[in-house]
Design a protein around this motif. Structure first.
Motif, PDB file in Angstrom:
ATOM      1  N   THR A   1      -6.248   7.870   4.123  1.00 45.49           N
ATOM      2  CA  THR A   1      -7.345   8.492   4.837  1.00 45.49           C
ATOM      3  C   THR A   1      -8.595   7.993   4.423  1.00 45.49           C
ATOM      4  OG1 THR A   1      -6.014  10.691   4.281  1.00 45.49           O
ATOM      5  CG2 THR A   1      -8.349  11.065   5.012  1.00 45.49           C
ATOM      6  N   SER A   2      -9.012   7.733   3.287  1.00 48.41           N
ATOM      7  CA  SER A   2     -10.541   7.228   3.120  1.00 48.41           C
ATOM      8  C   SER A   2     -10.608   5.901   3.904  1.00 48.41           C
ATOM      9  CB  SER A   2     -10.567   7.072   1.485  1.00 48.41           C
ATOM     10  OG  SER A   2      -9.813   6.221   1.039  1.00 48.41           O
ATOM     11  N   ARG A   3      -9.973   4.945   3.881  1.00 40.83           N
ATOM     12  CA  ARG A   3     -10.074   3.733   4.498  1.00 40.83           C
ATOM     13  C   ARG A   3     -10.284   3.804   6.157  1.00 40.83           C
ATOM     14  NH1 ARG A   3      -5.482  -0.131   1.371  1.00 40.83           N
ATOM     15  NH2 ARG A   3      -6.082   0.121  -0.782  1.00 40.83           N
ATOM     16  N   ALA A   4      -9.283   4.578   6.456  1.00 38.16           N
ATOM     17  CA  ALA A   4      -9.367   4.802   8.164  1.00 38.16           C
ATOM     18  C   ALA A   4     -10.498   5.627   8.624  1.00 38.16           C
ATOM     19  CB  ALA A   4      -7.860   5.502   8.309  1.00 38.16           C
ATOM     20  N   HIS A   5     -11.192   6.358   7.761  1.00 36.65           N
ATOM     21  CA  HIS A   5     -12.297   7.171   8.220  1.00 36.65           C
ATOM     22  C   HIS A   5     -13.616   6.930   7.616  1.00 36.65           C
ATOM     23  CE1 HIS A   5      -8.372   9.324   9.126  1.00 36.65           C
ATOM     24  NE2 HIS A   5      -8.743   9.588  10.312  1.00 36.65           N
ATOM     25  N   ASN A   6     -13.489   6.028   6.871  1.00 41.69           N
ATOM     26  CA  ASN A   6     -14.746   5.358   6.300  1.00 41.69           C
ATOM     27  C   ASN A   6     -15.458   6.176   5.403  1.00 41.69           C
ATOM     28  OD1 ASN A   6     -15.406   3.148   8.491  1.00 41.69           O
ATOM     29  ND2 ASN A   6     -15.518   4.848   9.933  1.00 41.69           N
TER      30      ASN A   6
ATOM     31  N   ALA B   1     -10.661   9.066  -1.887  1.00 41.02           N
ATOM     32  CA  ALA B   1     -10.259  10.592  -1.678  1.00 41.02           C
ATOM     33  C   ALA B   1     -11.434  11.438  -2.398  1.00 41.02           C
ATOM     34  CB  ALA B   1      -9.126  10.508  -2.437  1.00 41.02           C
ATOM     35  N   LEU B   2     -12.066  11.313  -3.311  1.00 33.83           N
ATOM     36  CA  LEU B   2     -13.109  12.151  -3.923  1.00 33.83           C
ATOM     37  C   LEU B   2     -14.363  12.327  -2.994  1.00 33.83           C
ATOM     38  CD1 LEU B   2     -13.823  14.248  -6.184  1.00 33.83           C
ATOM     39  CD2 LEU B   2     -14.739  12.318  -7.310  1.00 33.83           C
TER      40      LEU B   2
ATOM     41  N   ASP C   1      -3.266  10.060  -3.806  1.00 29.87           N
ATOM     42  CA  ASP C   1      -3.021   8.627  -3.412  1.00 29.87           C
ATOM     43  C   ASP C   1      -2.950   8.245  -1.779  1.00 29.87           C
ATOM     44  OD1 ASP C   1      -2.557   8.177  -6.075  1.00 29.87           O
ATOM     45  OD2 ASP C   1      -0.452   8.203  -5.966  1.00 29.87           O
ATOM     46  N   PHE C   2      -2.376   9.276  -1.056  1.00 31.14           N
ATOM     47  CA  PHE C   2      -2.549   9.001   0.168  1.00 31.14           C
ATOM     48  C   PHE C   2      -3.943   9.005   0.937  1.00 31.14           C
ATOM     49  CE2 PHE C   2      -2.629  10.507   4.507  1.00 31.14           C
ATOM     50  CZ  PHE C   2      -1.678   9.800   5.253  1.00 31.14           C
TER      51      PHE C   2
ATOM     52  N   ASP D   1       0.754  -1.242   0.037  1.00 30.84           N
ATOM     53  CA  ASP D   1      -0.178  -0.013   0.111  1.00 30.84           C
ATOM     54  C   ASP D   1       0.594   1.217   0.078  1.00 30.84           C
ATOM     55  OD1 ASP D   1      -2.405  -1.348   0.042  1.00 30.84           O
ATOM     56  OD2 ASP D   1      -2.780  -1.139   2.010  1.00 30.84           O
ATOM     57  N   ILE D   2       1.788   1.304   0.935  1.00 33.05           N
ATOM     58  CA  ILE D   2       2.710   2.274   0.884  1.00 33.05           C
ATOM     59  C   ILE D   2       3.193   2.788  -0.323  1.00 33.05           C
ATOM     60  CG2 ILE D   2       4.772   3.260   2.109  1.00 33.05           C
ATOM     61  CD1 ILE D   2       3.671   1.832   4.652  1.00 33.05           C
TER      62      ILE D   2
END
Length: 321
Positions: A230-235, A239-240, A224-225, A215-216
């Motif tokens: 961000t999107s996975r960790a915060h549901n 990104a969009l 990409d980050f 992933d990294i």
């Protein structure tokens, strides 16, 4: 309210937006401020560190300071603001977001541009443990978006909160991300991405099953980050979806607390959608100032006091009871 005129006119050197940004971000020094750290335990078992500094005289007024992406409570734009407010009768509380106070936070999640639930916990904690009759909030960049979103999404804001200032606020996160991906901002983007990946590797030690080397390696840009972490960790879906849900622009019509947005015209981080002219014209509680110069969280000023530091102090003083 209509657009607020600006009289900010820095020396020639600081009329270059990039130089203004870089100087205040990397070279400015602020001395003579004493901060005391308090650790706040959050409802989910994580923590936030709050850096407090006191007025030179006893005060019932407080300013909450919110830093930007990969910032912290010791950045010059935070300590400079705290120092000026302390000298003028305000206590200050600088909030370090999850993982931003020098220690990896405990949860897989961390912080992002729309984590208003953490800000709510800070405010609730202050109201329960302190005795302030006037509370103001000043946010920078990501923190500017955060405070505007908070004020606009809340049905009832505590009566103690009297005003807010958002400096260099990316009111439209997608627009700002697009700017950060352009060549003119490549050095900033590389620096941000490097810091974010360093923190992600620290978090990988705690959550190896959720953050893989594969992933990294896929993270080539800031977007990409946000897609991968961000999107996975915060549901969020991606990104969009994160940018769409967390942009403060959509919440501006609902703000009922007097709020000043200061976005420089030469801020290379902000796209045209980050200047909410129509929203401000339709909401009497909003003020928008767009100085020709200032860069991103720059705004050089005499005697090591930036223009936005003086401007925020004046704005809050005018609102005081």
């Amino acid at each position: 309210m209509p657009l607020v005129s600006s009289n900010y006119n820095p020396p020639l050197f600081f009329k270059n937006g990039h130089l203004a940004t870089i100087y205040c971000g990397l070279f400015r020094k602020v001395n003579g401020i004493v901060q005391k750290r308090e650790r706040l335990s959050l409802f989910d078992g994580d923590f936030l560190d709050l850096d407090w500094s006191d007025s030179i005289v006893p005060s019932n007024k407080l300013v909450i300071l919110l830093h930007g992406l990969e910032g912290d409570g010791q950045r010059p734009y935070i300590t400079g603001s705290a120092k000026l407010f302390n000298q003028n009768g305000y206590n200050a509380c600088a909030v370090n977001y999850r993982g931003c106070s020098g220690e990896t936070n405990k949860r897989y999640r961390s912080y992002h541009s729309g984590v208003t639930e953490d800000l709510k916990e800070v405010i609730d904690h202050i109201l329960k443990t302190k005795d302030y009759s006037e509370i103001y909030i000043k946010g920078f960049s990501l923190g500017g978006n955060l405070v505007l979103k908070y004020l606009g999404e809340e049905e009832t804001v505590p009566k103690e909160i009297r005003g807010a200032v958002a400096v260099s606020a990316p009111c439209n996160l997608h627009s700002s991300c697009q700017q950060l991906l352009t060549f003119k901002n490549i050095l900033y983007a590389i620096r941000f991405k490097g810091n974010l990946i360093d923190k992600l590797r620290q978090k990988q030690v705690l959550f190896p099953e959720l953050i893989t080397d594969s992933d990294i390696k896929k993270i080539k840009t800031l977007k990409d980050f946000d897609d991968i972490y961000t999107s996975r960790a915060h549901n969020f879906k991606d990104a969009l979806d994160y940018y769409t849900q967390c942009s403060s622009l959509q919440f501006l019509p609902n703000i009922e607390v007097p709020s000043l947005i200061i976005n420089a015209q030469d801020d290379s981080f902000l796209g045209s959608e980050c200047y909410p002219f129509s929203e401000v014209e339709q909401n009497p509680n909003l003020y928008l100032e767009t100085p020709k110069y200032g860069g991103h969280v720059g705004f050089w000023g005499k005697n090591n006091i930036t223009y936005t530091e003086r401007r925020a102090l004046d704005f809050f003083n005018e609102l005081g009871f």
